[in-house]
Design a protein around this motif. Structure first.
Motif, PDB file in Angstrom:
ATOM      1  N   GLY A 153      33.836  44.187  32.568  1.00 20.07           N
ATOM      2  CA  GLY A 153      34.909  43.241  33.714  1.00 20.07           C
ATOM      3  C   GLY A 153      36.170  42.247  32.895  1.00 20.07           C
ATOM      4  O   GLY A 153      36.570  41.932  32.966  1.00 20.07           O
ATOM      5  N   PRO A 167      34.771  41.816  43.876  1.00 20.40           N
ATOM      6  CA  PRO A 167      34.213  42.294  43.141  1.00 20.40           C
ATOM      7  C   PRO A 167      32.897  42.874  42.886  1.00 20.40           C
ATOM      8  O   PRO A 167      32.495  42.802  43.538  1.00 20.40           O
ATOM      9  CB  PRO A 167      34.191  41.427  42.530  1.00 20.40           C
ATOM     10  CG  PRO A 167      34.395  39.865  43.079  1.00 20.40           C
ATOM     11  CD  PRO A 167      34.811  40.195  43.834  1.00 20.40           C
ATOM     12  N   MET A 168      32.324  43.923  41.974  1.00 22.24           N
ATOM     13  CA  MET A 168      31.447  44.712  42.178  1.00 22.24           C
ATOM     14  C   MET A 168      30.321  43.337  41.904  1.00 22.24           C
ATOM     15  O   MET A 168      30.668  42.545  40.835  1.00 22.24           O
ATOM     16  CB  MET A 168      31.106  45.354  40.881  1.00 22.24           C
ATOM     17  CG  MET A 168      32.747  46.554  40.930  1.00 22.24           C
ATOM     18  SD  MET A 168      32.593  47.658  39.324  1.00 22.24           S
ATOM     19  CE  MET A 168      30.382  48.501  39.067  1.00 22.24           C
ATOM     20  N   SER A 174      35.072  41.426  36.415  1.00 20.38           N
ATOM     21  CA  SER A 174      34.443  42.656  37.466  1.00 20.38           C
ATOM     22  C   SER A 174      35.912  43.592  37.122  1.00 20.38           C
ATOM     23  O   SER A 174      37.034  43.675  36.978  1.00 20.38           O
ATOM     24  CB  SER A 174      34.246  42.696  38.840  1.00 20.38           C
ATOM     25  OG  SER A 174      34.247  43.271  40.110  1.00 20.38           O
TER      26      SER A 174
END
Length: 310
Positions: A107, A293-294, A302
């Protein structure tokens, strides 16, 4: 001393003097909160953002991740393929496949979304979380980016390069007057609670073409503009630079203070290295900002491609 620097230093002193009086370690979202300003994502914000989608156009405002992009400090971005087939052929249909392996600060490279565990003050992070409560050998134990809720909200991009009459240079601070001038020039309303504010400086002209210059510093907002955005209740602030805030800071005693004001004290997220020029070239000032966001458990930020729909 220049007036702009005097304003920045005065604002810096006021903010840090007030830190002792206001207990920043207690989030307004509750003692157990780990989602920060993503709590402001409501059905009403979605409906508001949908009203801005007038042409059906969707563009990515994230940059391509590649090894030649500027990287802060000793961060790395290494993509490795299998050098051939990862497997197959299998079955009468002879299926084959390829795999890859990525080694990077997931990130904190390229277009990067800073989570709440990324920045702290002294020994504490957002909502008073301590270093022992957060730090872990296999990802953070608290405030991981998986706690952040998806964003679908009003976004605005402010063309500060146009206000200044030219692309900005490293160390030039964006003031509140600059933000207001951009809003007036572009005819957009002030940011509201839960909105996303993106700032265009023109610094992306150095992306990949001159990484040394890109990483040497950058234009950006200072504490005065940050205080205004905090007061307006925004959820995310982004820019076409690597830290969003001005580097070097006008006060040589401070290092990334805007990060602390946004993330640690107020749970406001920072989205860095945004391709704001795509919005400027499209003549768009207001749009729906869409980003999830992942959900990597224990990550401090992220990667990913935020979308602008208009």
């Amino acid at each position: 001393m220049k007036p702009r620097m005097m304003t920045a230093l005065a604002c810096s002193a006021a903010l840090f003097a007030g830190a002792a009086a206001a207990d920043w370690t207690k989030s307004k979202y509750g003692p157990d909160d780990q989602a920060g300003a993503s709590n402001l994502m409501t059905p009403a914000k979605v409906m508001e953002a949908m009203a801005l989608m007038k042409t059906g156009t969707v563009i990515s405002i994230g940059r391509t991740y590649e090894s030649s992009m500027p990287l802060f400090g000793a961060r790395v971005f290494g993509l490795r393929g299998t050098g051939g087939l990862a497997g197959g052929p299998l079955g009468q249909n002879e299926v084959i496949w390829m795999d890859d392996f990525l080694a990077t600060e997931i990130g904190q490279v390229g277009t990067q979304f800073d989570g709440l565990a990324h920045i702290g003050i002294g020994g504490q992070f957002y909502n008073g979380a301590t270093i022992p409560e957060v730090a872990g050998s296999y990802g953070v134990k608290k405030l991981g980016v998986e706690q952040v809720k998806p964003f679908f909200t009003r976004g605005i991009v402010l063309d500060i390069a146009a206000v200044r009459g030219a692309p900005m240079n490293a160390g030039e601070e964006i003031s509140l007057a600059d933000l207001r001038a951009a809003m007036d020039r572009q005819g957009v309303a002030e940011p509201g609670e839960g909105d996303v504010v993106l700032i265009h400086t023109g610094w992306s002209r150095h992306w990949i073409t001159d990484n040394a210059t890109y990483n040497s510093g950058c234009p950006g907002i200072g504490l005065e503009a940050a205080a205004y955005l905090i007061e307006r209740g925004v959820a995310v602030v982004g820019a076409d630079t690597w830290p969003v805030e001005v580097v070097p800071n006008p006060d040589p005693n401070l290092a990334f203070p805007v990060h602390q004001e946004f993330i640690a004290k107020n749970g406001i997220f920072i989205h860095e290295n945004i391709a704001t020029e795509r919005l400027i070239e499209a003549g768009v000032s207001e749009f729906a900002y869409i980003f999830s966001p992942m959900p990597i458990k224990g990550a401090t930020g992220s990667a990913g491609a935020p979308l602008a729909a208009f």
